[in-house]
Design a protein around this motif. Structure first.
Motif, PDB file in Angstrom:
ATOM      1  N   ILE A 114      -4.660  -1.830  -3.254  1.00 52.38           N
ATOM      2  CA  ILE A 114      -3.759  -2.005  -2.437  1.00 52.38           C
ATOM      3  C   ILE A 114      -2.857  -2.295  -4.015  1.00 52.38           C
ATOM      4  O   ILE A 114      -3.459  -2.300  -4.735  1.00 52.38           O
ATOM      5  CB  ILE A 114      -3.909  -3.869  -2.134  1.00 52.38           C
ATOM      6  N   ARG A 159      -8.692  -4.640  -1.483  1.00 50.46           N
ATOM      7  CA  ARG A 159      -8.198  -5.826  -1.279  1.00 50.46           C
ATOM      8  C   ARG A 159      -8.820  -6.765  -1.854  1.00 50.46           C
ATOM      9  O   ARG A 159      -8.450  -7.500  -1.640  1.00 50.46           O
ATOM     10  CB  ARG A 159      -8.094  -4.536   0.378  1.00 50.46           C
ATOM     11  N   ILE A 214       0.766  -1.319   0.042  1.00 46.99           N
ATOM     12  CA  ILE A 214      -0.041   0.051   0.050  1.00 46.99           C
ATOM     13  C   ILE A 214       0.880   1.045  -0.141  1.00 46.99           C
ATOM     14  O   ILE A 214       1.350   1.255   1.178  1.00 46.99           O
ATOM     15  CB  ILE A 214      -1.116  -0.195   1.259  1.00 46.99           C
TER      16      ILE A 214
END
Lengths: 94, 94
Positions: free
Chosen positions: B67, B92, A69
């Protein structure tokens, strides 16, 4: 490992001269111990080495499905503000 | 969006001269349409711009918890093998 999740995320500083394989080794150890880690990099060369290290670590810890991230963080170094890139590296499932 | 998830992941090529804000705009549109995207970058300058673009896109699509997943990909360009970095960018939760 469970207890360490509540602690601060360990920070690894990466420079343009860092060896991605050595960073990956440190990253692997940190993630195994603390569950996650943070890379800090300033400049294109450093960010390049950091991303390579994450790709290598993904292969080492292939059972973890590691994700990263990226975000911007302003750091004050020698009274000057520098924009760094922070990369949090952790398993996909938190 | 649901139907597009079964298609190939759209690939955006990033160079060292790419403007991270413009890449972020393209990335935002692609992720909104296709659910995910892939950045392809060769060299430190290009990887730097790509990571900045992901950080910017995370702020734009802040509801998605984006992400990124870096990996090495060997490309053949002008009969020479170059190692590129592939960055898959997606929410994510798959």
């Amino acid at each position: 490992m469970g207890e360490m999740k509540n602690m601060d995320v360990p920070v690894l500083k990466v420079s343009s001269k860092s060896n991605p394989n050595l960073v990956a080794g440190a990253l692997t150890g940190t993630i195994r111990e603390a569950g996650r880690a943070e890379l800090q990099a300033i400049g294109a060369g450093a960010i390049n080495q950091a991303i390579k290290a994450v790709a290598i670590t993904r292969n080492i810890l292939s059972d973890m499905d590691l994700i990263c991230i990226p975000s911007f963080v302003d750091l004050t170094i020698d009274d000057q503000i520098r924009t760094s890139i922070k990369l949090v590296v952790e398993p996909r499932a938190k």
